[in-house]
Design a protein around this motif. Structure first.
Motif, short mmCIF file in Angstrom:
data_model
loop_
_atom_site.label_atom_id
_atom_site.label_comp_id
_atom_site.label_asym_id
_atom_site.label_seq_id
_atom_site.Cartn_x
_atom_site.Cartn_y
_atom_site.Cartn_z
N ILE A 8 -48.67 32.51 -10.65
CA ILE A 8 -47.48 33.37 -10.56
C ILE A 8 -47.47 33.98 -9.17
O ILE A 8 -48.45 34.59 -8.74
CB ILE A 8 -47.53 34.49 -11.62
N ASP A 9 -46.37 33.77 -8.47
CA ASP A 9 -46.33 34.25 -7.08
C ASP A 9 -44.91 34.63 -6.69
O ASP A 9 -43.94 34.31 -7.38
CB ASP A 9 -46.84 33.12 -6.15
N ALA A 10 -44.80 35.31 -5.55
CA ALA A 10 -43.49 35.58 -4.95
C ALA A 10 -43.16 34.37 -4.07
O ALA A 10 -44.06 33.80 -3.48
CB ALA A 10 -43.58 36.83 -4.11
N SER A 30 -46.26 26.57 -12.10
CA SER A 30 -46.06 27.82 -11.37
C SER A 30 -44.77 28.52 -11.78
O SER A 30 -43.79 27.88 -12.18
CB SER A 30 -46.07 27.56 -9.87
N ILE A 31 -44.82 29.83 -11.67
CA ILE A 31 -43.63 30.66 -11.90
C ILE A 31 -43.47 31.51 -10.65
O ILE A 31 -44.44 32.17 -10.22
CB ILE A 31 -43.78 31.58 -13.14
N VAL A 32 -42.30 31.47 -10.04
CA VAL A 32 -42.11 32.26 -8.82
C VAL A 32 -40.94 33.23 -8.97
O VAL A 32 -39.99 32.98 -9.71
CB VAL A 32 -41.87 31.37 -7.57
N VAL A 33 -41.06 34.34 -8.27
CA VAL A 33 -39.97 35.33 -8.22
C VAL A 33 -39.45 35.31 -6.78
O VAL A 33 -40.17 35.61 -5.84
CB VAL A 33 -40.48 36.74 -8.62
N LYS A 34 -38.18 34.92 -6.65
CA LYS A 34 -37.60 34.73 -5.31
C LYS A 34 -37.31 36.07 -4.64
O LYS A 34 -36.85 37.01 -5.27
CB LYS A 34 -36.29 33.93 -5.42
N GLN A 35 -37.57 36.13 -3.35
CA GLN A 35 -37.30 37.35 -2.57
C GLN A 35 -37.25 37.02 -1.08
O GLN A 35 -37.69 35.96 -0.65
CB GLN A 35 -38.35 38.42 -2.86
N SER A 36 -36.71 37.97 -0.29
CA SER A 36 -36.64 37.77 1.16
C SER A 36 -37.98 38.15 1.79
O SER A 36 -38.84 38.74 1.13
CB SER A 36 -35.53 38.62 1.74
N VAL A 37 -38.12 37.85 3.07
CA VAL A 37 -39.36 38.19 3.80
C VAL A 37 -39.59 39.69 3.72
O VAL A 37 -40.70 40.16 3.44
CB VAL A 37 -39.25 37.78 5.29
N LYS A 38 -38.51 40.44 3.95
CA LYS A 38 -38.64 41.90 3.95
C LYS A 38 -39.04 42.42 2.57
O LYS A 38 -39.92 43.27 2.45
CB LYS A 38 -37.32 42.54 4.41
N GLU A 39 -38.39 41.89 1.54
CA GLU A 39 -38.71 42.34 0.18
C GLU A 39 -40.16 42.02 -0.20
O GLU A 39 -40.79 42.77 -0.94
CB GLU A 39 -37.77 41.67 -0.83
N ALA A 40 -40.66 40.89 0.33
CA ALA A 40 -42.02 40.47 -0.03
C ALA A 40 -43.08 41.40 0.52
O ALA A 40 -44.12 41.58 -0.13
CB ALA A 40 -42.26 39.04 0.44
N ILE A 41 -42.84 41.98 1.70
CA ILE A 41 -43.93 42.78 2.29
C ILE A 41 -43.61 44.28 2.37
O ILE A 41 -44.37 45.02 2.97
CB ILE A 41 -44.39 42.23 3.66
N GLU A 47 -35.21 45.51 -8.76
CA GLU A 47 -34.86 44.22 -9.36
C GLU A 47 -36.11 43.38 -9.60
O GLU A 47 -36.24 42.73 -10.64
CB GLU A 47 -33.89 43.44 -8.45
N ILE A 48 -37.04 43.40 -8.63
CA ILE A 48 -38.27 42.60 -8.77
C ILE A 48 -39.16 43.22 -9.85
O ILE A 48 -39.68 42.52 -10.72
CB ILE A 48 -39.00 42.48 -7.41
#
Lengths: 60, 372
Positions: B271-273, B316-327, B333-334
């Motif tokens: 499970i990852d972003a 795998s299960i991923v949660v989509k996000q932008s670069v900014k949202e990830a860090i 929402e996430i």
């Protein structure tokens, strides 16, 4: 940018009561970590744990 | 009354106007033929200069934030400024890849040596530093060091093009600059979250697995990596995540290796972003196959290698996000997707394994603010 709004991220902590399962939203305070025991429930006096910590963008 | 003959003359309707208009058109053409590149360079360099100024601000701000954090929270033995400046200048020379045989081990060794070096030297800054503080300082050093490197490289490319008066040399920089700035802005915006130990968008994997691990017996299976064993619907689950709530990604590859040597594993679920594509909704959840893990590639390689050798399918299960949202601090929402992802993990286990089988579930990502 004259017309662009200033964006501020406000951090919030969501507490969940293990007894009555109600949620309580408050400002994040330093030291808050997920799943930690937080405070007493304001509705039933049960123990709340931190369920979520997130940021919301405020535009002004 | 308007005199139309004046307009006619101005717009070369008359004989005198012809010569004047010819000059008006020819002179700029001559100028552009001989000085076109320099003019383009002048216009482009204005934009790049602004970006470099911003990058310089990010660089100095991140350094200042890091020094202030160490001074305020860690009670350093002496002034840490000089030592921190030395850390920021440290570079990593990647191993030669002309002969790719064994390159993964070489890269892993180089990267881990750097991590170990930084960790040991950060420890020496203060005598009373907890492991959590240590991981935070290490992350802040990585951010400040990356911002310094970005500024250095962009400035170098710009100054070289300017020095050589070479417009084509500046074109790749002009094309890449919006992407570079997006990353730099995201890194700059991530500093407060790391300083206060808040969960990041990238922490969704550890958040999901961390909740599954709650109230279960845990052990440290590999460096900064926690493991809990639970039973679910007559299946044995091995839950793996980085050891929180410090700012670390742990070593899930080493953990998997250890699990596989002692138990027969029938499936791996990661499970990852994941970075969302333009137009995709942020915090949307997607399922797929293959190892969902970012980074330099050594961990992904190791996990794939283990999966191939032991014939274990990787889901795998991923949660989509932008670069900014990830860090930066996790968005609402996430965070709201955590329960949905957890139920999808359980669904995936039932769909892909049989009773009596064993599954490894790895929550990949930075576990800042996410314990287990």
């Amino acid at each position: 940018m004259i017309f662009s709004k200033e964006k501020t991220t406000l951090a919030y902590t969501i507490e969940k009561c293990s007894k009555c399962e109600k949620f309580h939203k408050r400002d994040f305070s330093e030291g808050d970590i997920l799943f930690a025991i937080s405070s007493k429930c304001t509705f039933c006096n049960g123990i709340t744990t931190i369920d979520k910590i997130f940021g919301e963008i405020l535009e002004r | 009354m308007l005199n139309f003959t004046d307009f006619e003359q101005m717009f070369s309707m008359g004989d005198d106007g012809d010569t004047l208009m010819m000059l008006v058109w020819i002179i700029p053409i001559i100028i552009f033929v001989f000085y076109g590149q320099q003019i383009q360079l002048l216009v482009t360099s204005g934009e790049i200069k602004k970006a470099i100024k911003k990058l310089d601000k990010f660089r100095s701000d991140s350094k200042k934030e890091l020094i202030d954090y160490v001074k305020k929270n860690l009670d350093p033995i002496d002034d840490p400024t000089k030592k921190i400046e030395q850390f920021l200048d440290y570079f990593t020379i990647m191993p030669v890849d002309m002969d790719p045989n064994g390159i993964m081990d070489k890269v892993r060794h180089t990267v881990r040596s750097r991590e170990d070096y930084t960790r040991n030297h950060v420890k020496s800054l203060s005598s009373n530093m907890s492991e959590i503080e240590l991981t935070r300082v290490q992350t802040l050093i990585e951010i400040a060091s990356s911002l310094q490197m970005i500024h250095k490289i962009v400035n170098h490319m710009f100054l070289t093009a300017k020095k050589q008066k070479n417009y084509p040399l500046i074109l790749p920089l002009q094309m890449m600059l919006p992407f570079i700035m997006e990353h730099a802005k995201a890194m700059d915006a991530s500093i407060p979250a790391f300083k206060t130990g808040q969960p990041l968008g990238d922490g969704i994997g550890p958040m999901v697995v961390g909740k599954m691990m709650l109230d279960k017996e845990k052990e440290i299976i590999s460096f900064q990596t926690a493991l809990a064993k639970i039973d679910y619907e007559q299946r044995k689950l091995f839950l793996v995540k980085a050891e929180g709530p410090g700012s670390t990604v742990g070593r899930p590859d080493d953990a998997l290796q250890k699990i596989v040597t002692s138990t027969k594993i029938d499936a791996i679920i990661m499970i990852d972003a994941a970075l969302k594509m333009e137009g995709e909704d942020s915090a949307s959840v997607a399922r797929g196959f293959g190892a969902a893990i970012g980074g330099i590639g050594t961990e992904k390689f190791q996990i794939e290698q283990i999966a191939i050798e032991n014939k274990i399918p990787v889901f795998s299960i991923v949660v989509k996000q932008s670069v900014k949202e990830a860090i930066t601090l996790m968005t609402k929402e996430i965070a709201d997707q955590a329960d949905n992802v957890r139920s999808q993990v359980y669904e995936m286990i039932l769909e892909n394994t049989l009773e009596g089988q064993s599954v490894v579930i790895i929550g990949v990502g930075n576990t800042s603010g996410v314990p287990q």
